[in-house]
Design a protein around this motif. Structure first.
Motif, mmCIF file in Angstrom:
data_model
loop_
_atom_site.group_PDB
_atom_site.id
_atom_site.type_symbol
_atom_site.label_atom_id
_atom_site.label_comp_id
_atom_site.label_asym_id
_atom_site.label_seq_id
_atom_site.Cartn_x
_atom_site.Cartn_y
_atom_site.Cartn_z
ATOM 1 N N PHE A 2 0.847 -1.179 0.000
ATOM 2 C CA PHE A 2 0.000 0.000 0.000
ATOM 3 C C PHE A 2 0.894 1.244 0.000
ATOM 4 C CE2 PHE A 2 -2.066 -3.473 2.274
ATOM 5 C CZ PHE A 2 -3.267 -3.575 1.600
ATOM 6 N N THR A 3 0.253 2.403 -0.160
ATOM 7 C CA THR A 3 1.024 3.646 -0.173
ATOM 8 C C THR A 3 0.586 4.624 0.911
ATOM 9 O OG1 THR A 3 -0.449 4.772 -1.728
ATOM 10 C CG2 THR A 3 1.322 3.441 -2.676
ATOM 11 N N GLY A 4 -0.513 4.326 1.597
ATOM 12 C CA GLY A 4 -0.992 5.223 2.641
ATOM 13 C C GLY A 4 -1.836 6.369 2.114
ATOM 14 N N ILE A 5 -2.280 6.268 0.849
ATOM 15 C CA ILE A 5 -3.178 7.273 0.283
ATOM 16 C C ILE A 5 -4.597 6.703 0.330
ATOM 17 C CG2 ILE A 5 -3.731 8.694 -1.723
ATOM 18 C CD1 ILE A 5 -1.000 9.317 -0.383
ATOM 19 N N ILE A 6 -5.415 7.234 1.214
ATOM 20 C CA ILE A 6 -6.764 6.703 1.446
ATOM 21 C C ILE A 6 -7.653 7.012 0.246
ATOM 22 C CG2 ILE A 6 -8.769 6.750 2.982
ATOM 23 C CD1 ILE A 6 -6.077 5.595 4.151
ATOM 24 N N GLU A 7 -8.400 6.001 -0.228
ATOM 25 C CA GLU A 7 -9.229 6.219 -1.409
ATOM 26 C C GLU A 7 -10.716 6.258 -1.109
ATOM 27 O OE1 GLU A 7 -9.594 2.997 -4.311
ATOM 28 O OE2 GLU A 7 -8.235 1.836 -3.056
ATOM 29 N N SER A 8 -11.140 5.753 0.043
ATOM 30 C CA SER A 8 -12.569 5.733 0.338
ATOM 31 C C SER A 8 -12.786 5.422 1.811
ATOM 32 C CB SER A 8 -13.266 4.672 -0.526
ATOM 33 O OG SER A 8 -14.663 4.701 -0.328
ATOM 34 N N PHE A 9 -14.018 5.570 2.239
ATOM 35 C CA PHE A 9 -14.434 5.140 3.570
ATOM 36 C C PHE A 9 -15.156 3.810 3.472
ATOM 37 C CE2 PHE A 9 -14.668 9.796 4.700
ATOM 38 C CZ PHE A 9 -13.679 9.752 5.663
ATOM 39 N N GLY A 10 -15.102 3.041 4.534
ATOM 40 C CA GLY A 10 -15.996 1.925 4.737
ATOM 41 C C GLY A 10 -16.757 2.213 6.021
ATOM 42 N N THR A 11 -18.028 1.889 6.056
ATOM 43 C CA THR A 11 -18.831 2.091 7.268
ATOM 44 C C THR A 11 -19.233 0.736 7.810
ATOM 45 O OG1 THR A 11 -19.686 4.173 6.395
ATOM 46 C CG2 THR A 11 -20.871 3.198 8.246
ATOM 47 N N ILE A 12 -18.924 0.498 9.070
ATOM 48 C CA ILE A 12 -19.209 -0.803 9.679
ATOM 49 C C ILE A 12 -20.719 -0.955 9.879
ATOM 50 C CG2 ILE A 12 -18.836 -2.293 11.677
ATOM 51 C CD1 ILE A 12 -16.123 -0.902 12.038
ATOM 52 N N GLN A 13 -21.269 -2.014 9.271
ATOM 53 C CA GLN A 13 -22.707 -2.278 9.352
ATOM 54 C C GLN A 13 -23.044 -3.352 10.379
ATOM 55 O OE1 GLN A 13 -24.857 -0.412 7.632
ATOM 56 N NE2 GLN A 13 -23.156 0.687 6.674
ATOM 57 N N GLN A 14 -22.145 -4.289 10.557
ATOM 58 C CA GLN A 14 -22.418 -5.401 11.478
ATOM 59 C C GLN A 14 -21.095 -5.991 11.953
ATOM 60 O OE1 GLN A 14 -25.579 -8.151 10.314
ATOM 61 N NE2 GLN A 14 -24.279 -9.857 10.916
ATOM 62 N N ILE A 15 -21.075 -6.433 13.202
ATOM 63 C CA ILE A 15 -19.912 -7.096 13.790
ATOM 64 C C ILE A 15 -20.380 -8.424 14.355
ATOM 65 C CG2 ILE A 15 -18.102 -6.975 15.547
ATOM 66 C CD1 ILE A 15 -18.336 -3.898 15.383
ATOM 67 N N THR A 16 -19.747 -9.516 13.915
ATOM 68 C CA THR A 16 -20.163 -10.852 14.335
ATOM 69 C C THR A 16 -18.965 -11.607 14.889
ATOM 70 O OG1 THR A 16 -21.754 -10.868 12.500
ATOM 71 C CG2 THR A 16 -21.328 -12.972 13.607
ATOM 72 N N LYS A 17 -19.094 -12.116 16.102
ATOM 73 C CA LYS A 17 -18.018 -12.917 16.697
ATOM 74 C C LYS A 17 -18.243 -14.389 16.380
ATOM 75 C CE LYS A 17 -16.953 -9.728 20.439
ATOM 76 N NZ LYS A 17 -16.765 -9.523 21.899
ATOM 77 N N GLU A 18 -17.155 -15.077 16.057
ATOM 78 C CA GLU A 18 -17.200 -16.512 15.789
ATOM 79 C C GLU A 18 -15.943 -17.127 16.379
ATOM 80 O OE1 GLU A 18 -17.891 -19.642 12.104
ATOM 81 O OE2 GLU A 18 -17.161 -17.633 11.673
ATOM 82 N N GLY A 19 -16.087 -17.730 17.552
ATOM 83 C CA GLY A 19 -14.910 -18.222 18.263
ATOM 84 C C GLY A 19 -14.033 -17.045 18.642
ATOM 85 N N SER A 20 -12.745 -17.121 18.306
ATOM 86 C CA SER A 20 -11.838 -16.010 18.599
ATOM 87 C C SER A 20 -11.760 -15.017 17.447
ATOM 88 C CB SER A 20 -10.437 -16.545 18.924
ATOM 89 O OG SER A 20 -9.888 -17.224 17.803
ATOM 90 N N ASN A 21 -12.465 -15.297 16.346
ATOM 91 C CA ASN A 21 -12.464 -14.401 15.193
ATOM 92 C C ASN A 21 -13.611 -13.408 15.277
ATOM 93 O OD1 ASN A 21 -10.347 -15.898 14.139
ATOM 94 N ND2 ASN A 21 -11.669 -17.146 12.845
ATOM 95 N N VAL A 22 -13.445 -12.286 14.573
ATOM 96 C CA VAL A 22 -14.517 -11.296 14.458
ATOM 97 C C VAL A 22 -14.704 -10.964 12.981
ATOM 98 C CG1 VAL A 22 -15.302 -8.976 15.036
ATOM 99 C CG2 VAL A 22 -14.072 -10.316 16.741
ATOM 100 N N HIS A 23 -15.953 -11.060 12.500
ATOM 101 C CA HIS A 23 -16.292 -10.694 11.128
ATOM 102 C C HIS A 23 -16.837 -9.271 11.131
ATOM 103 C CE1 HIS A 23 -15.899 -14.923 10.136
ATOM 104 N NE2 HIS A 23 -16.838 -15.232 11.026
ATOM 105 N N PHE A 24 -16.336 -8.456 10.216
ATOM 106 C CA PHE A 24 -16.823 -7.093 10.048
ATOM 107 C C PHE A 24 -17.504 -6.992 8.687
ATOM 108 C CE2 PHE A 24 -13.157 -6.676 12.884
ATOM 109 C CZ PHE A 24 -13.679 -5.890 13.914
ATOM 110 N N ASP A 25 -18.779 -6.586 8.664
ATOM 111 C CA ASP A 25 -19.494 -6.298 7.427
ATOM 112 C C ASP A 25 -19.508 -4.789 7.251
ATOM 113 O OD1 ASP A 25 -20.124 -8.995 6.875
ATOM 114 O OD2 ASP A 25 -21.822 -8.900 8.250
ATOM 115 N N LEU A 26 -19.037 -4.333 6.084
ATOM 116 C CA LEU A 26 -18.941 -2.905 5.817
ATOM 117 C C LEU A 26 -19.613 -2.551 4.500
ATOM 118 C CD1 LEU A 26 -15.832 -3.963 6.894
ATOM 119 C CD2 LEU A 26 -15.623 -1.506 7.135
ATOM 120 N N SER A 27 -20.150 -1.340 4.441
ATOM 121 C CA SER A 27 -20.625 -0.776 3.178
ATOM 122 C C SER A 27 -19.586 0.245 2.723
ATOM 123 C CB SER A 27 -21.989 -0.099 3.358
ATOM 124 O OG SER A 27 -21.901 0.957 4.305
#
Length: 198
Positions: A2-27
């Motif tokens: 990567f280069t550190g030049i931000i191209e867009s936002f993501g907005t977190i819509q849902q957070i789901t835990k599964e064991g020790s993992n976490v799933h993030f759903d973003l728009s």
């Protein structure tokens, strides 16, 4: 890479835990351009896209990532800085960013400079990371130049465009931020400590 030049936002819509993992759903406005198995930096953390629909995409953070970044503090509605990997024919506008967070820092102070904003950041210097005056630093995936550099602290100046087009406008004093220190500096430091021999 990567280069550190931000191209867009993501907005977190849902957070789901599964064991020790976490799933993030973003728009995101770039949702339709994403593909499964693609690497995408989220606030400077390289995560793999594991699911894509027209409305959202999903990434998964493992326990190690949650421990070493600020992802564990994310909430639904948070805006996240996004950057896709640099294309082979792309411009190198920032600096070399791997998407591997070295440690979490803390916003100590935010000063309105009447046209820009000054952010003072602190971090645990016992972990061996350093900044240099006018050197590169990545904060939440954003390539910046640091100054007022000292043990466990530095400052960055944020221009209005960066303030509005990254999540710096959401940051408050006390907030945790993901820090990736300059890779060139990390190699030099390692060599000077004798790890590069043999």
């Amino acid at each position: 890479m990567f280069t550190g030049i931000i191209e867009s936002f993501g907005t977190i819509q849902q957070i789901t835990k599964e064991g020790s993992n976490v799933h993030f759903d973003l728009s995101s406005p770039i949702c339709s351009e994403l593909k499964i198995d693609q690497s995408l930096a989220h606030d400077g953390v390289c995560l793999t896209v594991v699911e894509v629909t027209p409305a959202h995409y999903r990434v998964t953070a493992i326990d190690e990532t949650l421990k070493k970044t600020n992802l564990a503090s994310w909430d639904v509605g948070k805006k996240v800085n996004l950057e896709r990997c640099m294309p082979a024919n792309g411009r190198f506008d920032g600096h070399i960013v791997q998407g591997h967070v070295d440690q979490v820092g803390t916003v100590q102070n935010i000063s309105d400079q009447d046209g820009s904003w000054l952010f003072d950041i602190s971090y645990d210097s016992s972990l061996g990371n350093v900044t240099v005056e006018k050197g590169s630093i990545t904060i939440n995936g954003t390539s910046l130049t640091c100054f007022n550099s000292g043990p466990g602290k530095f400052s960055v100046a944020i221009i209005p465009y960066t303030y509005e087009h990254t999540n710096f406008h959401q940051l408050r004093v006390g907030d945790p931020v993901n820090l990736e220190f300059d890779i060139v500096g990390k190699y030099i430091q390692r060599i000077l400590k004798g790890y590069g021999q043999g």
